[in-house]
Design an enzyme around this catalytic site. Structure first.
Site, PDB file in Angstrom:
ATOM      1  N   HIS A  74       0.848  -1.206   0.000  1.00 42.75           N
ATOM      2  CA  HIS A  74       0.000   0.000   0.000  1.00 42.75           C
ATOM      3  C   HIS A  74       0.872   1.241   0.000  1.00 42.75           C
ATOM      4  CE1 HIS A  74      -4.175  -1.531   1.456  1.00 42.75           C
ATOM      5  NE2 HIS A  74      -3.636  -2.368   0.576  1.00 42.75           N
ATOM      6  N   TYR A 203      -8.722   5.019   8.400  1.00 46.05           N
ATOM      7  CA  TYR A 203      -8.839   5.274   9.848  1.00 46.05           C
ATOM      8  C   TYR A 203      -9.871   6.379   9.988  1.00 46.05           C
ATOM      9  CZ  TYR A 203      -4.398   2.814  10.562  1.00 46.05           C
ATOM     10  OH  TYR A 203      -3.399   1.877  10.593  1.00 46.05           O
ATOM     11  N   PRO A 295      -2.944  -0.946  18.732  1.00 52.16           N
ATOM     12  CA  PRO A 295      -2.702  -1.305  17.324  1.00 52.16           C
ATOM     13  C   PRO A 295      -3.046  -0.202  16.319  1.00 52.16           C
ATOM     14  CG  PRO A 295      -4.536  -2.544  18.228  1.00 52.16           C
ATOM     15  CD  PRO A 295      -3.922  -1.805  19.359  1.00 52.16           C
ATOM     16  N   LYS A 299       2.030  -1.106  14.920  1.00 61.55           N
ATOM     17  CA  LYS A 299       3.453  -1.204  15.292  1.00 61.55           C
ATOM     18  C   LYS A 299       3.827  -2.479  16.042  1.00 61.55           C
ATOM     19  CE  LYS A 299       4.533   2.541  13.355  1.00 61.55           C
ATOM     20  NZ  LYS A 299       5.144   2.343  12.019  1.00 61.55           N
ATOM     21  N   TYR A 387       4.477   5.991   9.958  1.00 66.60           N
ATOM     22  CA  TYR A 387       3.567   4.893   9.640  1.00 66.60           C
ATOM     23  C   TYR A 387       4.296   3.774   8.881  1.00 66.60           C
ATOM     24  CZ  TYR A 387      -0.996   2.831   8.405  1.00 66.60           C
ATOM     25  OH  TYR A 387      -2.075   1.995   8.277  1.00 66.60           O
TER      26      TYR A 387
HETATM   27  P1  FAS Z   1       3.427 -13.037  20.800  1.00 59.29           P
HETATM   28  O1  FAS Z   1       2.512 -12.729  21.891  1.00 59.29           O
HETATM   29  O2  FAS Z   1       3.049 -12.968  19.388  1.00 59.29           O
HETATM   30  O3  FAS Z   1       4.189 -14.410  21.016  1.00 59.29           O
HETATM   31  C1  FAS Z   1       4.532 -14.854  22.300  1.00 59.29           C
HETATM   32  C2  FAS Z   1       4.454 -16.375  22.293  1.00 59.29           C
HETATM   33  O4  FAS Z   1       4.939 -16.868  23.535  1.00 59.29           O
HETATM   34  C3  FAS Z   1       3.016 -16.870  22.162  1.00 59.29           C
HETATM   35  O5  FAS Z   1       2.905 -17.776  21.098  1.00 59.29           O
HETATM   36  C4  FAS Z   1       2.733 -17.539  23.501  1.00 59.29           C
HETATM   37  O6  FAS Z   1       1.903 -18.673  23.365  1.00 59.29           O
HETATM   38  C5  FAS Z   1       4.124 -17.941  23.950  1.00 59.29           C
HETATM   39  N1  FAS Z   1       4.291 -18.073  25.409  1.00 59.29           N
HETATM   40  C6  FAS Z   1       3.821 -17.248  26.368  1.00 59.29           C
HETATM   41  N2  FAS Z   1       4.175 -17.702  27.599  1.00 59.29           N
HETATM   42  C7  FAS Z   1       4.895 -18.857  27.400  1.00 59.29           C
HETATM   43  C8  FAS Z   1       5.520 -19.806  28.257  1.00 59.29           C
HETATM   44  N3  FAS Z   1       5.493 -19.655  29.585  1.00 59.29           N
HETATM   45  N4  FAS Z   1       6.150 -20.865  27.715  1.00 59.29           N
HETATM   46  C9  FAS Z   1       6.183 -21.019  26.365  1.00 59.29           C
HETATM   47  N5  FAS Z   1       5.615 -20.160  25.483  1.00 59.29           N
HETATM   48  C10 FAS Z   1       4.973 -19.094  26.002  1.00 59.29           C
HETATM   49  N6  FAS Z   1      -0.211  -5.603  16.440  1.00 59.29           N
HETATM   50  C11 FAS Z   1      -0.358  -4.843  15.328  1.00 59.29           C
HETATM   51  O7  FAS Z   1       0.625  -4.282  14.834  1.00 59.29           O
HETATM   52  N7  FAS Z   1      -1.604  -4.687  14.755  1.00 59.29           N
HETATM   53  C12 FAS Z   1      -2.716  -5.328  15.266  1.00 59.29           C
HETATM   54  O8  FAS Z   1      -3.826  -5.192  14.743  1.00 59.29           O
HETATM   55  C13 FAS Z   1      -2.597  -6.134  16.408  1.00 59.29           C
HETATM   56  N8  FAS Z   1      -3.674  -6.811  16.928  1.00 59.29           N
HETATM   57  C14 FAS Z   1      -3.510  -7.572  18.061  1.00 59.29           C
HETATM   58  C15 FAS Z   1      -4.597  -8.282  18.622  1.00 59.29           C
HETATM   59  C16 FAS Z   1      -4.425  -9.056  19.778  1.00 59.29           C
HETATM   60  C17 FAS Z   1      -5.616  -9.815  20.372  1.00 59.29           C
HETATM   61  C18 FAS Z   1      -3.165  -9.119  20.406  1.00 59.29           C
HETATM   62  C19 FAS Z   1      -2.983  -9.921  21.687  1.00 59.29           C
HETATM   63  C20 FAS Z   1      -2.081  -8.448  19.851  1.00 59.29           C
HETATM   64  C21 FAS Z   1      -2.248  -7.675  18.671  1.00 59.29           C
HETATM   65  N9  FAS Z   1      -1.189  -7.001  18.081  1.00 59.29           N
HETATM   66  C22 FAS Z   1      -1.310  -6.237  16.971  1.00 59.29           C
HETATM   67  C23 FAS Z   1       0.106  -7.078  18.652  1.00 59.29           C
HETATM   68  C24 FAS Z   1       0.740  -8.384  18.206  1.00 59.29           C
HETATM   69  O9  FAS Z   1       0.764  -8.458  16.817  1.00 59.29           O
HETATM   70  C25 FAS Z   1       2.096  -8.428  18.864  1.00 59.29           C
HETATM   71  O10 FAS Z   1       2.756  -7.172  18.790  1.00 59.29           O
HETATM   72  C26 FAS Z   1       2.996  -9.485  18.315  1.00 59.29           C
HETATM   73  O11 FAS Z   1       2.321 -10.718  18.364  1.00 59.29           O
HETATM   74  C27 FAS Z   1       4.266  -9.489  19.155  1.00 59.29           C
HETATM   75  O12 FAS Z   1       4.986 -10.617  18.865  1.00 59.29           O
HETATM   76  P2  FAS Z   1       5.782 -11.400  20.029  1.00 59.29           P
HETATM   77  O13 FAS Z   1       6.541 -10.428  20.830  1.00 59.29           O
HETATM   78  O14 FAS Z   1       6.480 -12.508  19.344  1.00 59.29           O
HETATM   79  O15 FAS Z   1       4.675 -11.942  21.033  1.00 59.29           O
HETATM   80  C1  PHB Z   2      -4.877  -4.990  10.477  1.00 56.15           C
HETATM   81  O1  PHB Z   2      -4.965  -5.148   9.239  1.00 56.15           O
HETATM   82  O2  PHB Z   2      -5.126  -5.906  11.299  1.00 56.15           O
HETATM   83  C2  PHB Z   2      -4.444  -3.655  11.021  1.00 56.15           C
HETATM   84  C3  PHB Z   2      -3.979  -2.686  10.149  1.00 56.15           C
HETATM   85  C4  PHB Z   2      -3.580  -1.456  10.663  1.00 56.15           C
HETATM   86  C5  PHB Z   2      -3.663  -1.229  12.030  1.00 56.15           C
HETATM   87  C6  PHB Z   2      -4.130  -2.217  12.894  1.00 56.15           C
HETATM   88  C7  PHB Z   2      -4.528  -3.443  12.388  1.00 56.15           C
HETATM   89  O3  PHB Z   2      -3.274  -0.022  12.524  1.00 56.15           O
END
Ligand code: FAS
Ligand code: PHB
Length: 393
Positions: A74, A203, A295, A299, A387
């Site tokens: 994009h 947005y 989110p 980031k 961004y």
């Molecule tokens: P993660 O949380 O992805 O990975 C951590 C891993 O560690 C998990 O798989 C977990 O199961 C494992 N773990 C935890 N405790 C453990 C233990 N004791 N033993 C073994 N394994 C264990 N970011 C965006 O940029 N845009 C979004 O729209 C967005 N939406 C999100 C929606 C939700 C519901 C959540 C929770 C997060 C969202 N995020 C979003 C943020 C998300 O993308 C995170 O920034 C990203 O997953 C970070 O990656 P990790 O640091 O690897 O952590």
């Molecule tokens: C998404 O596509 O999930 C998304 C994109 C932009 C954002 C947050 C989530 O700022």
């Protein structure tokens, strides 16, 4: 079972997986402990926006083929405020940088497949229970799998276990300061079998609340609406969600949201969180284990990968020439980008979410910022470069 490796990684999310692949590239051994199943982590719906740096790194690592084929590049974004729309172009304002829309679950699938193809060592459905000896040179991860106890003797432990993991709890409490904002709203997010309603993300600030139109492919849409923190999925019918999206995303034209079968719904609270030290002894944290951003700036995943670039470089320096300079500066190197992302995510969140009554002083400040975007190339450039992600910081 007693295991041994150079870097023990807790968590098979974007942080842990990217680290294991980068370490393998440098000839450094690692083992990943993940408490969920492979199927679970590959199906977990989360982020969708990849910054230019993240895309470039995945391509350099040789794991970007499907992302390039199926991801959507994009070159701009639409910003709405009370029915007025401005477009912020990226390429013209950032020297050609842009974003790629590609679901986090697809990233995770690609990274796991690539690591397994290299013979990478994973323990799925294995929960790390404690990390011992981080102040010595041989820390140990104690984990359980299928009711059996195991441990891994390592040179270093990478805490990539997310916000609810054990790594941050293992840092001495007096080794860091904690910063926290709980926003007074959440996001109700949906995935739907419906073509995207716009060629670029939208947005939108609306009197009824924020909305975001994103996508996963030409046939799958990803959309969000601001809801109260105590809202429940069961309070919303699919039709109510679509109607609300159509009202909030409209820019006064005959905007129609493309509707279809909603196949995933979730409510996610909005928070900014971080600690100002991400290491102690031989334990190093990355990603959500150390910081959470709302989110709105897209980031979260990108910050996790940015931390890992520094962590992998530090381990490479240690194993290649025994130096510890990058290990010592790891937290400070990460924090510059984390604070920048915290600021931008907070800016986007406070600008586009309804937090006060129409006409209030806070509302007028939000509107003044938005109107300034419309007349200032400098302001559009500031938004564009944050961004798509700053190249260096
Ligand atoms: P993660 O949380 O992805 O990975 C951590 C891993 O560690 C998990 O798989 C977990 O199961 C494992 N773990 C935890 N405790 C453990 C233990 N004791 N033993 C073994 N394994 C264990 N970011 C965006 O940029 N845009 C979004 O729209 C967005 N939406 C999100 C929606 C939700 C519901 C959540 C929770 C997060 C969202 N995020 C979003 C943020 C998300 O993308 C995170 O920034 C990203 O997953 C970070 O990656 P990790 O640091 O690897 O952590
Ligand atoms: C998404 O596509 O999930 C998304 C994109 C932009 C954002 C947050 C989530 O700022």
């Amino acid at each position: 079972m007693q295991l041994k490796t150079q870097v023990g990684i807790i968590g098979a999310g974007p942080a842990g997986l990217t680290l294991s692949l980068l370490l393998a590239k440098f000839g450094i051994e690692s083992i990943i402990i993940e408490n969920r199943s492979r199927a679970y982590v590959e199906a977990r719906v989360r982020a969708g926006l990849l910054e230019q740096n993240t895309v470039d790194l995945f391509k350099d690592m040789g794991v970007g083929e499907r992302m390039e084929c199926e991801g959507a590049e994009h070159h701009g974004v639409y910003l709405n405020f009370d029915g007025v729309r401005h477009r912020v172009p990226f390429k013209e304002l950032t020297g050609g940088r842009c974003i790629t829309i590609y679901g986090q679950q697809e990233v995770v699938k690609d990274l796991i497949e690539a690591r397994l193809a290299q013979g990478g060592e994973f323990f799925f459905e294995a929960s790390a229970k404690s990390i011992e000896g981080i102040e010595g040179n041989s820390p140990e991860i104690h984990f359980e799998q299928n009711g059996e106890k195991h441990n891994i003797l390592c040179d270093f432990v990478a805490g990539c276990d997310g916000y609810h993991g054990i790594s941050r709890q293992t840092l001495p409490k007096d080794s860091y300061n904690e910063f926290h904002i709980e926003y007074p709203f959440s996001w109700l997010g949906i995935l739907a079998h419906a073509a995207p309603s716009s060629d670029e993300l939208i947005y939108s600030y609306h009197q009824r609340g924020f909305a975001l139109s994103s996508l996963r492919s030409e046939t799958v849409s990803r959309l969000y609406i601001q809801v109260p923190n105590d809202d429940k999925i069961e309070n919303w019918t699919d039709e109510q969600i679509w109607d609300e999206l159509e009202i909030r995303l409209s820019n006064g034209s005959d905007f129609k949201v493309n509707r279809g079968e909603i196949f995933e719904k979730s409510i996610t609270p909005m928070r900014s969180f971080m600690i100002d030290n991400m290491q102690h002894g031989r334990l190093f944290l990355a990603g959500d284990a150390a910081h959470i951003v709302p989110p709105t700036g897209g980031k979260g995943l990108n910050l996790a990968v940015a931390d890992i670039r520094f962590m992998a470089a530090a381990f490479k320096e240690f194993y290649t020439n025994g130096q510890e300079h990058l290990l010592e500066s790891y937290s400070q190197d990460c924090l510059r980008r984390i604070w920048r992302a915290q600021d931008f995510s907070n800016f986007m969140t406070t600008l586009f979410h309804k937090q006060s009554e129409h006409g209030s002083f806070e509302y007028q400040l939000q509107k003044a910022k938005f109107d300034y975007i419309g007349i200032s190339e400098a302001y559009k450039t500031t938004i564009a470069e944050n961004y798509v992600g700053l190249k260096e910081i």
